[in-house]
Design an enzyme around this catalytic site. Structure first.
Site, PDB file in Angstrom:
ATOM      1  N   ASP A   1      46.543-109.803 -54.424  1.00 32.96           N
ATOM      2  CA  ASP A   1      47.146-110.127 -55.717  1.00 32.96           C
ATOM      3  C   ASP A   1      47.631-111.580 -55.662  1.00 32.96           C
ATOM      4  OD1 ASP A   1      49.364-110.011 -54.111  1.00 32.96           O
ATOM      5  OD2 ASP A   1      50.349-108.404 -55.195  1.00 32.96           O
TER       6      ASP A   1
ATOM      7  N   ASP B   1      44.967-100.063 -58.534  1.00 31.23           N
ATOM      8  CA  ASP B   1      45.683-100.038 -57.256  1.00 31.23           C
ATOM      9  C   ASP B   1      47.069 -99.493 -57.509  1.00 31.23           C
ATOM     10  OD1 ASP B   1      48.101-102.120 -56.818  1.00 31.23           O
ATOM     11  OD2 ASP B   1      46.774-102.819 -58.391  1.00 31.23           O
TER      12      ASP B   1
ATOM     13  N   CYS C   1      40.167 -79.043 -47.950  1.00 27.04           N
ATOM     14  CA  CYS C   1      40.318 -80.499 -47.927  1.00 27.04           C
ATOM     15  C   CYS C   1      39.867 -81.018 -46.558  1.00 27.04           C
ATOM     16  CB  CYS C   1      41.772 -80.880 -48.195  1.00 27.04           C
ATOM     17  SG  CYS C   1      42.101 -82.639 -47.959  1.00 27.04           S
TER      18      CYS C   1
ATOM     19  N   CYS D   1      40.702 -83.666 -44.942  1.00 29.88           N
ATOM     20  CA  CYS D   1      41.583 -84.663 -44.311  1.00 29.88           C
ATOM     21  C   CYS D   1      42.143 -84.158 -42.973  1.00 29.88           C
ATOM     22  CB  CYS D   1      42.707 -85.049 -45.277  1.00 29.88           C
ATOM     23  SG  CYS D   1      44.163 -83.998 -45.172  1.00 29.88           S
TER      24      CYS D   1
ATOM     25  N   CYS E   1      44.796 -81.210 -43.398  1.00 31.09           N
ATOM     26  CA  CYS E   1      44.393 -79.873 -43.843  1.00 31.09           C
ATOM     27  C   CYS E   1      43.413 -79.189 -42.900  1.00 31.09           C
ATOM     28  CB  CYS E   1      43.800 -79.963 -45.246  1.00 31.09           C
ATOM     29  SG  CYS E   1      44.983 -80.599 -46.448  1.00 31.09           S
TER      30      CYS E   1
ATOM     31  N   HIS F   1      46.404 -87.252 -46.544  1.00 31.48           N
ATOM     32  CA  HIS F   1      46.042 -86.242 -47.543  1.00 31.48           C
ATOM     33  C   HIS F   1      46.074 -86.798 -48.965  1.00 31.48           C
ATOM     34  CE1 HIS F   1      45.507 -82.521 -49.676  1.00 31.48           C
ATOM     35  NE2 HIS F   1      46.496 -82.948 -50.466  1.00 31.48           N
TER      36      HIS F   1
HETATM   37 ZN   LIG Z   1      44.176 -82.703 -47.035  1.00 29.78          ZN
END
Ligand SMILES: [Zn+2]
Length: 385
Positions: A97, A271, A309, A311, A314, A340
């Site tokens: 930025d 963003d 999920c 990630c 999870c 997550h």
């Molecule tokens: Zn997750």
């Protein structure tokens, strides 16, 4: 030859049901599918995550803050160490930025004149000055794929005279930013201001779009406006950019509902610190809504935060374990929760892109909206969502 090449792969349908579009933005360090969300790495790090985890969450571009990196560790130090990509170990696209938002939001700590802004460091109180030329020099030293013109944002609710004055100054600073920019391997985006006033927005959109920027930022939103005011402002601004071949970037939006509504109105890039910030506070986003992991009921819950999920949280740990980590203030809690929420947010954007590619976005909009609304509302009532 520009450092950014943007292509609209699927334009909005002719029936006017949406202005959403599928695109592809090619930058020196890689290609970005749009609409896209950029996680924020304020201090050249997405807080708590290793760059490999940022990438595994689905990020293809991140934002770094010019103001923060200028103050610490210093842009010249980063330049001498090989530039921001090498310094932070991230070899994919980065956007910096302009520093305008941080500089002018320092309140009592800053003075703005037509040439630039003088401000006191929030770290040690030392006095610094940013002009358009200096902001560009700092961003060229950092060496991101995309730099942004120096602007003067104001709160959307500011009096019209204040908004107009800041907009005019932003226009003059846009021209000076362009004149100062020399790196041919770095794109430069310009910023439309004008608050919530449709007339000012129109003037600003026409002025900024008339300059040879590589992308158009829509600034001065994601502040104190209501969603209705923001949507009306986008509806007054984006149609003026119809046929413009450049990407559109709305700075500072991060909730799924806000992202969806802005995509629907024709925005390509976003963003925000929001998904990561709420994660560090124990708020996890799942398709059924949001979970507050500090809630008592999760202490005995063996289920993953979100079934299916991919990630690192999870696939391996239970809600009970994450709840324990938060209560014990263990550092792993912040890392797993951030992984997550970024995975969730970037997956939400991917779902939007799939619908745009299939031409089903207008039809799927109600389902996407009801999913997104659940994230903004209260906590999930059911134990398994
Ligand atoms: Zn997750």
């Amino acid at each position: 030859m520009s450092a950014a090449r943007f292509e609209v792969l699927v334009p909005p349908p002719a029936d006017g049901s949406t202005r959403a579009r599928l695109g592809r933005l090619e930058l020196p360090h890689g290609v970005i599918d749009t609409p896209q969300f950029m996680p924020v790495g304020t201090n050249a790090t997405v807080k708590a995550l290793h760059p490999d985890e940022v990438e595994a969450a689905g990020a293809s571009i991140i934002l770094a803050n010019t103001y923060h990196l200028y103050l610490r560790p210093g842009h010249e130090r980063i330049r001498d160490l090989g530039g921001l990509h090498a310094f932070m170990g991230w070899d994919r696209p980065i956007l910096t930025d302009s520093g305008g938002y941080q500089v002018v939001s320092l309140g009592d700590l800053r003075v703005i004149d037509d040439d630039g802004a003088t401000f006191k460091s929030h770290i040690d109180g030392s006095v610094h000055r940013f002009t358009p030329e200096h902001s560009i020099a700092v961003q060229e030293a950092l060496g991101a794929d995309v730099a942004v013109a120096f602007d003067q944002p104001v709160f959307p609710s500011s009096p019209r005279a204040v908004v107009e004055d800041a907009m005019e100054r932003t226009h003059r600073w846009a021209e000076r930013s362009l004149a100062a920019h020399t790196r041919t391997d770095q794109a430069l985006f310009g910023i439309v201001q004008g608050g919530l006033d449709p007339g000012l927005r129109e003037r600003s959109a026409r002025f900024i779009a008339g300059l040879p920027f590589d992308g158009i930022n829509i600034g001065g939103l994601a502040g104190d406006e209501t969603p209705e005011e923001r949507n009306a402002t986008l509806d007054a601004t984006i149609p003026l950019l119809d046929g413009d071949p450049r990407p559109r970037y709305l700075m500072g939006l991060g909730s799924p509902l806000d992202l969806l509504e802005a995509v629907h109105r024709g925005v390509d890039l976003f963003d925000s610190v929001l998904p990561a910030r709420v994660a560090r506070n124990g708020q996890l986003w799942i398709p059924g809504g949001r979970l507050n992991l500090r809630n008592e009921r999760f202490r005995d819950d063996p289920a993953p935060v979100q079934e299916g999920c991919p990630c690192p949280l999870c696939t391996r740990f239970s809600r009970a374990y994450l709840s324990h980590l938060f209560r014990a203030r263990e550092l792993l809690a912040y890392r797993l929760a951030t992984c997550h929420n970024l995975t969730f947010t970037l997956d939400f954007m991917a779902r939007i892109r799939v619908a745009l590619r299939a031409g089903t976005f207008p039809v799927e909009m109600p389902e996407l909206r009801s999913r997104a609304v659940r994230m903004s509302g209260g906590e999930v009532a059911v134990k398994r969502a």
